[in-house]
Design a protein around this motif. Structure first.
Motif, PDB file in Angstrom:
ATOM      1  N   PRO A 195      -4.925   4.057  -2.490  1.00 46.43           N
ATOM      2  CA  PRO A 195      -5.900   3.058  -2.998  1.00 46.43           C
ATOM      3  C   PRO A 195      -7.000   2.493  -2.081  1.00 46.43           C
ATOM      4  O   PRO A 195      -6.869   2.782  -0.944  1.00 46.43           O
ATOM      5  CB  PRO A 195      -4.868   1.891  -3.218  1.00 46.43           C
ATOM      6  N   GLU A 196      -8.153   2.094  -2.716  1.00 48.12           N
ATOM      7  CA  GLU A 196      -9.321   1.295  -1.918  1.00 48.12           C
ATOM      8  C   GLU A 196      -8.845   0.170  -1.484  1.00 48.12           C
ATOM      9  O   GLU A 196      -7.587  -0.508  -1.654  1.00 48.12           O
ATOM     10  CB  GLU A 196     -10.247   1.321  -2.943  1.00 48.12           C
ATOM     11  N   GLU A 197      -9.295  -0.283  -0.211  1.00 49.19           N
ATOM     12  CA  GLU A 197      -8.882  -1.534   0.552  1.00 49.19           C
ATOM     13  C   GLU A 197     -10.086  -2.409   0.711  1.00 49.19           C
ATOM     14  O   GLU A 197     -11.033  -2.107   1.386  1.00 49.19           O
ATOM     15  CB  GLU A 197      -8.151  -1.333   1.757  1.00 49.19           C
ATOM     16  N   LEU A 198      -9.931  -3.669   0.364  1.00 49.62           N
ATOM     17  CA  LEU A 198     -11.082  -4.639   0.825  1.00 49.62           C
ATOM     18  C   LEU A 198     -10.146  -5.806   1.703  1.00 49.62           C
ATOM     19  O   LEU A 198      -9.607  -6.878   0.948  1.00 49.62           O
ATOM     20  CB  LEU A 198     -11.614  -5.327  -0.577  1.00 49.62           C
ATOM     21  N   THR A 199     -10.292  -5.532   2.775  1.00 53.47           N
ATOM     22  CA  THR A 199      -9.523  -6.497   3.991  1.00 53.47           C
ATOM     23  C   THR A 199     -10.592  -6.294   5.426  1.00 53.47           C
ATOM     24  O   THR A 199     -11.270  -5.446   5.360  1.00 53.47           O
ATOM     25  CB  THR A 199      -8.247  -5.729   4.253  1.00 53.47           C
ATOM     26  N   SER A 200     -10.018  -7.012   6.188  1.00 56.88           N
ATOM     27  CA  SER A 200     -10.901  -7.039   7.497  1.00 56.88           C
ATOM     28  C   SER A 200     -10.283  -5.854   8.306  1.00 56.88           C
ATOM     29  O   SER A 200     -11.123  -5.619   9.483  1.00 56.88           O
ATOM     30  CB  SER A 200     -10.383  -8.349   8.205  1.00 56.88           C
ATOM     31  N   ARG A 201      -9.536  -5.031   7.897  1.00 63.05           N
ATOM     32  CA  ARG A 201      -9.238  -3.945   8.754  1.00 63.05           C
ATOM     33  C   ARG A 201     -10.263  -2.706   8.364  1.00 63.05           C
ATOM     34  O   ARG A 201     -10.215  -1.665   9.026  1.00 63.05           O
ATOM     35  CB  ARG A 201      -7.877  -3.203   8.205  1.00 63.05           C
ATOM     36  N   VAL A 202     -11.102  -3.027   7.368  1.00 67.70           N
ATOM     37  CA  VAL A 202     -11.889  -1.605   6.819  1.00 67.70           C
ATOM     38  C   VAL A 202     -13.409  -2.246   7.204  1.00 67.70           C
ATOM     39  O   VAL A 202     -13.692  -3.387   7.278  1.00 67.70           O
ATOM     40  CB  VAL A 202     -11.553  -1.665   5.362  1.00 67.70           C
ATOM     41  N   SER A 203     -14.175  -1.037   7.832  1.00 70.82           N
ATOM     42  CA  SER A 203     -15.284  -1.084   8.301  1.00 70.82           C
ATOM     43  C   SER A 203     -16.304  -1.827   7.156  1.00 70.82           C
ATOM     44  O   SER A 203     -16.173  -1.792   5.935  1.00 70.82           O
ATOM     45  CB  SER A 203     -16.199  -0.023   8.798  1.00 70.82           C
ATOM     46  N   THR A 204     -17.402  -2.588   7.503  1.00 70.49           N
ATOM     47  CA  THR A 204     -18.414  -3.119   6.225  1.00 70.49           C
ATOM     48  C   THR A 204     -18.864  -1.980   5.617  1.00 70.49           C
ATOM     49  O   THR A 204     -19.252  -2.094   4.425  1.00 70.49           O
ATOM     50  CB  THR A 204     -19.583  -3.841   7.181  1.00 70.49           C
ATOM     51  N   ASN A 205     -19.314  -0.884   6.081  1.00 68.00           N
ATOM     52  CA  ASN A 205     -19.826   0.084   5.389  1.00 68.00           C
ATOM     53  C   ASN A 205     -18.833   0.665   4.192  1.00 68.00           C
ATOM     54  O   ASN A 205     -19.356   0.869   3.085  1.00 68.00           O
ATOM     55  CB  ASN A 205     -20.223   1.448   6.162  1.00 68.00           C
ATOM     56  N   LYS A 206     -17.609   0.833   4.561  1.00 71.95           N
ATOM     57  CA  LYS A 206     -16.540   1.388   3.695  1.00 71.95           C
ATOM     58  C   LYS A 206     -16.524   0.058   2.602  1.00 71.95           C
ATOM     59  O   LYS A 206     -16.092   0.591   1.393  1.00 71.95           O
ATOM     60  CB  LYS A 206     -15.241   1.576   4.304  1.00 71.95           C
ATOM     61  N   ARG A 239       0.820  -1.237   0.084  1.00 65.80           N
ATOM     62  CA  ARG A 239      -0.085  -0.127   0.125  1.00 65.80           C
ATOM     63  C   ARG A 239       0.940   1.305   0.067  1.00 65.80           C
ATOM     64  O   ARG A 239       0.900   2.125  -0.760  1.00 65.80           O
ATOM     65  CB  ARG A 239      -0.990  -0.030   1.326  1.00 65.80           C
ATOM     66  N   ARG A 240       1.939   1.310   0.903  1.00 67.91           N
ATOM     67  CA  ARG A 240       2.700   2.454   0.934  1.00 67.91           C
ATOM     68  C   ARG A 240       3.402   2.603  -0.387  1.00 67.91           C
ATOM     69  O   ARG A 240       3.806   3.756  -1.058  1.00 67.91           O
ATOM     70  CB  ARG A 240       3.925   2.101   2.053  1.00 67.91           C
ATOM     71  N   ILE A 241       3.784   1.553  -0.966  1.00 71.27           N
ATOM     72  CA  ILE A 241       4.531   1.596  -2.425  1.00 71.27           C
ATOM     73  C   ILE A 241       3.424   2.162  -3.527  1.00 71.27           C
ATOM     74  O   ILE A 241       3.802   3.103  -4.227  1.00 71.27           O
ATOM     75  CB  ILE A 241       4.950   0.352  -3.107  1.00 71.27           C
ATOM     76  N   VAL A 242       2.369   1.920  -3.173  1.00 72.93           N
ATOM     77  CA  VAL A 242       1.070   2.286  -4.310  1.00 72.93           C
ATOM     78  C   VAL A 242       1.135   4.006  -4.113  1.00 72.93           C
ATOM     79  O   VAL A 242       1.067   4.840  -4.870  1.00 72.93           O
ATOM     80  CB  VAL A 242      -0.013   1.546  -4.235  1.00 72.93           C
ATOM     81  N   GLU A 243       0.785   4.439  -2.789  1.00 75.59           N
ATOM     82  CA  GLU A 243       0.635   5.584  -2.439  1.00 75.59           C
ATOM     83  C   GLU A 243       1.727   6.535  -2.441  1.00 75.59           C
ATOM     84  O   GLU A 243       1.726   7.764  -3.231  1.00 75.59           O
ATOM     85  CB  GLU A 243       0.450   5.735  -0.830  1.00 75.59           C
ATOM     86  N   ASP A 244       2.993   6.124  -2.475  1.00 74.68           N
ATOM     87  CA  ASP A 244       4.110   6.879  -2.739  1.00 74.68           C
ATOM     88  C   ASP A 244       4.877   6.763  -4.102  1.00 74.68           C
ATOM     89  O   ASP A 244       4.668   7.812  -5.012  1.00 74.68           O
ATOM     90  CB  ASP A 244       5.409   6.466  -1.712  1.00 74.68           C
ATOM     91  N   GLU A 245       5.460   5.769  -4.243  1.00 70.20           N
ATOM     92  CA  GLU A 245       6.234   5.360  -5.427  1.00 70.20           C
ATOM     93  C   GLU A 245       5.378   5.383  -6.984  1.00 70.20           C
ATOM     94  O   GLU A 245       5.576   6.032  -7.960  1.00 70.20           O
ATOM     95  CB  GLU A 245       6.869   4.316  -5.457  1.00 70.20           C
ATOM     96  N   VAL A 246       4.405   4.566  -6.954  1.00 72.15           N
ATOM     97  CA  VAL A 246       3.373   4.558  -7.961  1.00 72.15           C
ATOM     98  C   VAL A 246       2.692   5.868  -8.424  1.00 72.15           C
ATOM     99  O   VAL A 246       2.931   6.150  -9.417  1.00 72.15           O
ATOM    100  CB  VAL A 246       2.209   3.328  -7.941  1.00 72.15           C
ATOM    101  N   ASN A 247       2.329   6.273  -7.305  1.00 75.91           N
ATOM    102  CA  ASN A 247       1.481   7.768  -7.627  1.00 75.91           C
ATOM    103  C   ASN A 247       2.444   8.806  -8.134  1.00 75.91           C
ATOM    104  O   ASN A 247       2.105   9.580  -9.278  1.00 75.91           O
ATOM    105  CB  ASN A 247       0.952   8.243  -6.328  1.00 75.91           C
ATOM    106  N   SER A 248       3.863   8.724  -7.727  1.00 73.81           N
ATOM    107  CA  SER A 248       4.570   9.872  -8.278  1.00 73.81           C
ATOM    108  C   SER A 248       5.265   9.573  -9.510  1.00 73.81           C
ATOM    109  O   SER A 248       5.307  10.421 -10.391  1.00 73.81           O
ATOM    110  CB  SER A 248       5.548  10.262  -7.053  1.00 73.81           C
ATOM    111  N   ARG A 249       5.564   8.217  -9.810  1.00 77.98           N
ATOM    112  CA  ARG A 249       6.039   7.906 -11.005  1.00 77.98           C
ATOM    113  C   ARG A 249       5.291   8.033 -12.057  1.00 77.98           C
ATOM    114  O   ARG A 249       5.429   7.940 -13.370  1.00 77.98           O
ATOM    115  CB  ARG A 249       6.875   6.604 -10.768  1.00 77.98           C
ATOM    116  N   LEU A 250       4.080   7.578 -11.895  1.00 79.32           N
ATOM    117  CA  LEU A 250       3.120   7.185 -12.953  1.00 79.32           C
ATOM    118  C   LEU A 250       2.922   8.785 -13.636  1.00 79.32           C
ATOM    119  O   LEU A 250       2.343   8.601 -14.772  1.00 79.32           O
ATOM    120  CB  LEU A 250       1.699   6.754 -12.293  1.00 79.32           C
ATOM    121  N   THR A 251       2.940   9.824 -12.824  1.00 79.00           N
ATOM    122  CA  THR A 251       2.670  10.938 -13.784  1.00 79.00           C
ATOM    123  C   THR A 251       3.573  11.396 -14.688  1.00 79.00           C
ATOM    124  O   THR A 251       3.506  12.245 -15.601  1.00 79.00           O
ATOM    125  CB  THR A 251       2.485  12.211 -12.553  1.00 79.00           C
ATOM    126  N   LYS A 252       4.649  10.706 -14.703  1.00 79.68           N
ATOM    127  CA  LYS A 252       5.764  11.010 -15.736  1.00 79.68           C
ATOM    128  C   LYS A 252       6.313   9.758 -16.451  1.00 79.68           C
ATOM    129  O   LYS A 252       7.046   9.834 -17.206  1.00 79.68           O
ATOM    130  CB  LYS A 252       7.071  11.624 -15.087  1.00 79.68           C
TER     131      LYS A 252
END
Length: 143
Positions: free
Chosen positions: A89-100, A53-66
């Motif tokens: 990114p969105e997350e589908l795991t047990s860490r996330v509430s049912t509503n989310k 998740r951290r890789i997607v938030e930081d690296e993928v996000n910044s590198r994809l723009t260029k």
């Protein structure tokens, strides 16, 4: 393994953007690239998902723009286009509430031209039961 994930996500998201634009982008409501515009990342454990998740938030996000500016020697245009994705990114795991989770599932079913669309979703084995979203056509499995 994380470097592999980064490179695969970048290539798939940027290549999908190329096909999306070539088929008319947002103007084409029946764009054939739509199933490939949302990337679903599947992980065997929450620990693997958390690090990725951290890789997607930081690296993928910044590198994809260029990413579209990457060209081979003497190449005028490459196979990739720049792309801006959601900050988180969105997350589908047990860490996330049912509503989310219910809201994320709803958004995953939306066509990519919709403003509420999802660019990247990360999930564990939770999606192996009860997730049937027809428009999703791209999944990367780590581990």
């Amino acid at each position: 393994m994380k470097v592999g994930l980064l490179r695969v996500y970048l290539a798939l998201l940027a290549a999908a953007q190329t096909q999306w634009e070539a088929a008319g982008g947002k103007r084409n409501k029946a764009n054939p690239a739509d199933p490939y515009m949302t990337l679903m990342g599947y992980f065997n454990s929450l620990r693997e998902l958390g690090g990725s998740r951290r890789i997607v938030e930081d690296e993928v996000n910044s590198r994809l723009t260029k990413y579209g500016e990457r060209l081979r020697k003497d190449e005028q245009a490459g196979p990739f286009l720049n792309r801006k994705i959601d900050e988180e990114p969105e997350e589908l795991t047990s860490r996330v509430s049912t509503n989310k989770i219910a809201n994320t599932k709803r958004r995953l079913a939306l066509p990519f031209h919709d403003d509420e669309r999802v660019d990247v979703a990360l999930a564990t084995n939770m999606i192996s039961v009860g997730l049937d979203i027809v428009r999703l056509g791209l999944m990367v499995v780590l581990g």
